[in-house]
Design an enzyme around this catalytic site. Structure first.
Site, PDB file in Angstrom:
ATOM      1  N   LYS A   1       0.866  -1.183   0.000  1.00  0.00           N
ATOM      2  CA  LYS A   1       0.000   0.000   0.000  1.00  0.00           C
ATOM      3  C   LYS A   1       0.903   1.233   0.000  1.00  0.00           C
ATOM      4  CE  LYS A   1      -3.173   3.137   0.998  1.00  0.00           C
ATOM      5  NZ  LYS A   1      -2.237   4.298   1.023  1.00  0.00           N
TER       6      LYS A   1
ATOM      7  N   CYS B   1      12.510  11.345   8.458  1.00  0.00           N
ATOM      8  CA  CYS B   1      12.515  10.909   9.860  1.00  0.00           C
ATOM      9  C   CYS B   1      13.917  10.961  10.459  1.00  0.00           C
ATOM     10  CB  CYS B   1      11.939   9.500   9.982  1.00  0.00           C
ATOM     11  SG  CYS B   1      12.778   8.281   8.955  1.00  0.00           S
TER      12      CYS B   1
ATOM     13  N   GLU C   1       8.343  16.808  15.870  1.00  0.00           N
ATOM     14  CA  GLU C   1       9.065  16.653  14.618  1.00  0.00           C
ATOM     15  C   GLU C   1       8.558  17.674  13.607  1.00  0.00           C
ATOM     16  OE1 GLU C   1      10.600  12.818  12.006  1.00  0.00           O
ATOM     17  OE2 GLU C   1       8.640  12.741  12.970  1.00  0.00           O
TER      18      GLU C   1
ATOM     19  N   GLU D   1       9.099   1.353  11.462  1.00  0.00           N
ATOM     20  CA  GLU D   1      10.045   2.466  11.361  1.00  0.00           C
ATOM     21  C   GLU D   1       9.221   3.728  11.495  1.00  0.00           C
ATOM     22  OE1 GLU D   1      11.811   5.484  10.410  1.00  0.00           O
ATOM     23  OE2 GLU D   1      11.817   4.831   8.326  1.00  0.00           O
TER      24      GLU D   1
END
Length: 483
Positions: free
Chosen positions: A179, A289, A386, A255
């Protein structure tokens, strides 16, 4: 709409065939530099997810016993095709995601390397044979593919996050349902076509884009034939997926988010630290990230580091990623830019100073300039959240203990960076940092030959390196009684 080539499919890919979704609906893919529709892609439904799972399950038995060398050769051919078509793939990625052509070309190279690396790992799946301590039996340990996998990839690295999962799955002998992110499905669909050209059998890889992730993911995880899920994305979503995997006890690789500290000690080479800071902060427009999110600088060199980083960031050219010479493209969408604007405003209101950037430019596109924030107070949200954008917030520390305290003050633990000329300090601090990866005197840690992954709320499992293929293998022990 921009004209795409014949190698840029826009349909679902199930059991080796291109087809529309069960509803016939399509959704737009937006060029973030112009805000125009780039293309429209088939919108996968629950029925399409079930068809993809069926195809993967049907292909698993035959694919699992395919000779490792054959699987490796498919990956090797795919690496070669990606290398030959790097410019074409890079342009497509820039159009749908926004990063500069230079960044996209680098990602194509990086993504392709996962296929080359795992083409070599396919023939190195080890086991062992040993004499039982009693002497009466023999112990035989083998590794077998875990089975059909569900792979979920993010929008920020449309190719690399796919090859980092697909490569080891193919090498191990696993079939897949993938996906891709709704915002960037075109790169992954093109990769599926390329893998077919490289000789991947029907049903081994199935790609189902959709405007609803749950519409694809939920029915796949409800099916006990799916034995593993690998996800790259936010920690919030990752936690929900962990709960969904509990029902059938599927194996997981997660992750997740990051909040990377970048430490500059007083003995650091400041020129090298600034160069590394730009690399660690600005890769992928800061939408990564592993991007440095917090810059903790020793008080004696803080003023010099801030001045030089400001000058370096101010030199970066912002514009449409398709233009040569552009270093910083648009952010992925208006929502992401609004988040960056909000976090910068919060920091400035709390007392920080923008030494460059900090204002949204006029015109179309989701652009935000490279920004440096000096004197960021400890209560600013940008030190805890973040930012996922081209913003470098700087704060200071007094000594090594203070640096480690500030660096560890987060629930995340993906990566950290540190600059020092003292090798003892480098090892000592590197070992003490609660992260899965550490960059010492370098602003880049991603490497197909090394294990990528984090600790704490940055997830678990590793991608890349010799460890990467283990995520797709089960260990089987057989006890042999000898007559």
């Amino acid at each position: 709409m921009t004209e795409l080539s014949d190698r840029n499919p826009t349909q679902l890919f199930v059991d080796g065939k291109w087809r529309e979704g069960a509803s016939g609906a399509r959704f737009p893919v937006i060029d973030p530099a112009t805000e125009d529709t780039l293309s429209e892609v088939a919108d996968g439904q629950r029925e399409d997810a079930l068809s993809a799972v069926e195809a993967a399950a049907a292909a698993q038995a035959e694919w699992a016993v395919t000779p490792p060398r054959e699987r490796g050769e498919i990956l090797r051919r795919a690496w070669q095709l990606m290398t030959e078509r790097a410019d074409e793939l890079a342009r497509l990625m820039t159009l749908e995601m926004g990063k500069s052509l230079k960044e996209s070309r680098a990602e194509v190279t990086y993504a392709a390397e996962f296929f080359r690396w795992f083409s070599e790992e396919a023939v190195r799946i080890d086991g062992r044979y040993a004499r039982d301590p009693s002497g009466a039996k023999r112990t035989l340990v083998t590794k077998q593919p875990v089975g059909p996998c569900l792979l979920i990839t993010p929008w920020n690295f449309p190719l690399a996050m796919g090859t980092r999962k697909i490569g080891p799955a193919i090498a191990a002998g696993c079939t897949m349902v993938l996906k891709p992110a709704q915002l960037t499905p075109l790169s992954m669909l093109s990769l599926a076509a390329l893998l077919t050209e490289a000789g991947l059998p029907d049903g081994v890889l199935n790609v189902v884009p959709s405007t609803s992730a749950s519409r694809i993911v939920a029915p796949a995880l409800e099916d006990p034939r799916i034995r593993k899920m690998s996800f790259t994305g936010s920690t919030e979503v990752g936690k929900k997926l962990v709960e969904q995997c509990a029902g059938n006890l599927q194996r997981m690789s997660m992750e997740l988010g990051g909040n990377a500290p970048f430490l500059v000690f007083s003995d650091a080479d400041v020129d090298a630290a600034v160069e590394g800071a730009v690399a660690a902060k600005m890769r992928n427009n800061g939408e990564s990230c592993v991007a440095a999110n917090r810059f903790h600088v020793a008080e004696p060199v803080a003023e010099e580091f801030t001045r030089r980083l400001t000058a370096a960031m101010a030199e970066l050219r912002t514009g449409p990623g398709t233009e040569e010479g552009v270093s910083v493209g648009p952010l992925i969408n208006i929502g992401q830019r609004d988040t960056v604007v909000e976090l910068v405003a919060d920091a400035v209101d709390a007392g920080a100073t923008a030494t460059t950037g900090g204002e949204v430019p006029e015109g179309k596109g989701f652009f935000y300039p490279p920004t440096v924030l000096a004197d960021v107070p400890a209560n600013a949200r940008i030190l805890r959240e973040e930012v996922f954008g081209p913003v470098a917030p700087i704060t200071t520390f007094t000594d090594e203990e203070d640096a480690l305290r500030q660096a560890a003050d987060t629930e995340f633990g993906l990566v950290a960076y540190l600059y020092t000329r003292d090798i003892d300090r480098a090892v000592r601090v590197g070992e003490a940092l609660p992260t899965g990866m550490v960059g010492i005197n370098t602003g880049i840690v991603s490497n197909p030959a090394a294990p990528f992954g984090g600790v704490k709320e940055s997830g678990f499992g590793r991608e890349g390196g010799v460890e990467g293929i283990e995520e797709y293998l089960d260990t089987k022990y057989m006890s042999l009684a000898l007559g």
